[in-house]
Design an enzyme around this catalytic site. Structure first.
Site, PDB file in Angstrom:
ATOM      1  N   SER A   8       0.947 -16.474 -22.938  1.00  0.00           N
ATOM      2  CA  SER A   8       0.546 -17.875 -23.065  1.00  0.00           C
ATOM      3  C   SER A   8       1.617 -18.785 -22.486  1.00  0.00           C
ATOM      4  CB  SER A   8       0.323 -18.222 -24.534  1.00  0.00           C
ATOM      5  OG  SER A   8       0.187 -19.619 -24.659  1.00  0.00           O
ATOM      6  N   HIS A  33      -2.690 -16.767 -20.016  1.00  0.00           N
ATOM      7  CA  HIS A  33      -3.405 -17.569 -21.018  1.00  0.00           C
ATOM      8  C   HIS A  33      -2.976 -19.031 -20.911  1.00  0.00           C
ATOM      9  CE1 HIS A  33      -5.589 -17.810 -24.895  1.00  0.00           C
ATOM     10  NE2 HIS A  33      -4.664 -18.682 -25.275  1.00  0.00           N
ATOM     11  N   ASP A  35      -3.522 -22.733 -22.452  1.00  0.00           N
ATOM     12  CA  ASP A  35      -3.996 -23.444 -23.650  1.00  0.00           C
ATOM     13  C   ASP A  35      -4.253 -24.917 -23.347  1.00  0.00           C
ATOM     14  OD1 ASP A  35      -4.012 -21.518 -25.851  1.00  0.00           O
ATOM     15  OD2 ASP A  35      -1.847 -21.396 -25.526  1.00  0.00           O
ATOM     16  N   MET A  37      -5.331 -28.467 -24.834  1.00  0.00           N
ATOM     17  CA  MET A  37      -5.457 -29.205 -26.101  1.00  0.00           C
ATOM     18  C   MET A  37      -5.709 -30.672 -25.795  1.00  0.00           C
ATOM     19  SD  MET A  37      -2.334 -27.562 -28.291  1.00  0.00           S
ATOM     20  CE  MET A  37      -1.933 -25.813 -28.188  1.00  0.00           C
ATOM     21  N   HIS A  67      -8.147 -21.217 -22.582  1.00  0.00           N
ATOM     22  CA  HIS A  67      -8.537 -21.404 -23.992  1.00  0.00           C
ATOM     23  C   HIS A  67      -8.613 -22.903 -24.258  1.00  0.00           C
ATOM     24  CE1 HIS A  67      -6.999 -20.917 -28.448  1.00  0.00           C
ATOM     25  NE2 HIS A  67      -8.264 -21.317 -28.406  1.00  0.00           N
ATOM     26  N   MET A  69      -9.080 -25.879 -26.537  1.00  0.00           N
ATOM     27  CA  MET A  69      -9.110 -26.390 -27.920  1.00  0.00           C
ATOM     28  C   MET A  69      -9.458 -27.872 -27.814  1.00  0.00           C
ATOM     29  SD  MET A  69      -5.721 -24.337 -29.081  1.00  0.00           S
ATOM     30  CE  MET A  69      -5.320 -23.956 -27.391  1.00  0.00           C
ATOM     31  N   MET A 141      -8.518 -16.358 -33.704  1.00  0.00           N
ATOM     32  CA  MET A 141      -7.248 -17.074 -33.876  1.00  0.00           C
ATOM     33  C   MET A 141      -6.541 -16.498 -35.094  1.00  0.00           C
ATOM     34  SD  MET A 141      -6.800 -19.148 -31.405  1.00  0.00           S
ATOM     35  CE  MET A 141      -5.254 -19.793 -32.036  1.00  0.00           C
ATOM     36  N   ASP A 179      -4.950 -14.251 -30.855  1.00  0.00           N
ATOM     37  CA  ASP A 179      -4.026 -15.289 -30.371  1.00  0.00           C
ATOM     38  C   ASP A 179      -3.293 -15.939 -31.544  1.00  0.00           C
ATOM     39  OD1 ASP A 179      -2.832 -17.388 -28.998  1.00  0.00           O
ATOM     40  OD2 ASP A 179      -4.715 -18.370 -28.440  1.00  0.00           O
ATOM     41  N   GLY A 201       2.888 -15.828 -26.674  1.00  0.00           N
ATOM     42  CA  GLY A 201       3.637 -16.916 -26.032  1.00  0.00           C
ATOM     43  C   GLY A 201       5.112 -16.818 -26.332  1.00  0.00           C
TER      44      GLY A 201
END
Ligand code: DX5
Ligand code: ZN
Length: 220
Positions: A8, A33, A35, A37, A67, A69, A141, A179, A201
């Site tokens: 990550s 990966h 992320d 947000m 991913h 979020m 998660m 994750d 990560g």
């Protein structure tokens, strides 16, 4: 089947992000990966925008594992797919009802990416029931989404087991990704429970021995 590791980049060096991605690839990562947000679905915002994905997705040979979020995956999912994500994983909790989940899955597929669906630690596994046949990946998660470096929630392994049993019962080839808080010990618990893809990560980036750490996960 061998384990896939998806480093990550939330934990990577933001001022040399491509160098860190290429380092992960050199050390054996097959996925990367990313992320996303939005500051609404989770309190934080990341700099990993669709522009970021389109700038870097072809600079390496790893699967762009995005991913999201975000509060509005039906809108943002296809945008990330078109930007070059290979897999777009969105949150079940971000959708109002099953119709919105089905519509999001369809929109991401039509935009050219594989689809993952994710559940937060407090969402019952049964909430996935309608969607197994529709997705390529289920992301469990193992921390509350929103930031890196949190401790692994032990109850996640039972959740992985239940999902694995359901996938086998339905004779599907859906991947299980996990994750949050993954290291060599927690990663082993997840693999034993049935996980196929380990996101990590803070266990990987920023460590001199990243290669050894990644190889330790790959050999679980
Ligand atoms: C958390 C993110 C994770 C995060 C994991 O919301 O989805 O991908 O980067 O970080 P670690 O491995 O440090 O727990
Ligand atoms: Zn993530």
């Amino acid at each position: 089947m061998s384990i896939i590791v998806s480093p990550s980049i939330l934990a990577a060096n933001k001022s040399a992000i491509l160098d860190d991605m290429l380092l992960a690839e050199k050390c054996g990562a097959k996925y990367i990966h990313i992320d996303v947000m939005d500051g609404v679905f989770v309190p934080n915002v990341t700099e990993f925008t669709p522009d970021f994905v389109s700038k870097y997705h072809a600079s390496h040979g790893m699967v762009n594992d995005v991913h999201i979020m975000v509060e509005d995956p039906l809108v943002l999912g296809p945008i990330f797919a078109k930007a070059g994500a290979d897999i777009v994983t969105f949150h079940l909790e971000a959708c109002e009802d099953p119709e919105e989940v089905f519509a999001t899955i369809k929109a991401i597929k039509e935009a050219g990416a594989k689809v993952g669906i994710s559940i937060k630690p407090g969402t019952p596994v049964e909430a996935l029931s309608l969607f197994y046949e529709e997705v390529d990946l289920i992301l469990v998660m193992s921390v509350e989404p929103g930031k890196g470096g949190q401790p692994f929630i032990e109850a996640s392994t039972d959740r992985i087991k239940t999902i694995k049993e359901e996938i086998e019962k339905r004779k599907l080839s859906v991947l299980i990704e996990v994750d949050g808080g993954i290291n060599q010990n927690t990663g082993a618990l997840c693999v034993n429970a049935g996980a196929d893809v380990l996101v990590a990560g803070s266990y990987l980036f920023g460590h001199e021995d990243i290669k050894d750490r990644l190889e330790a996960l790959l050999s679980l």
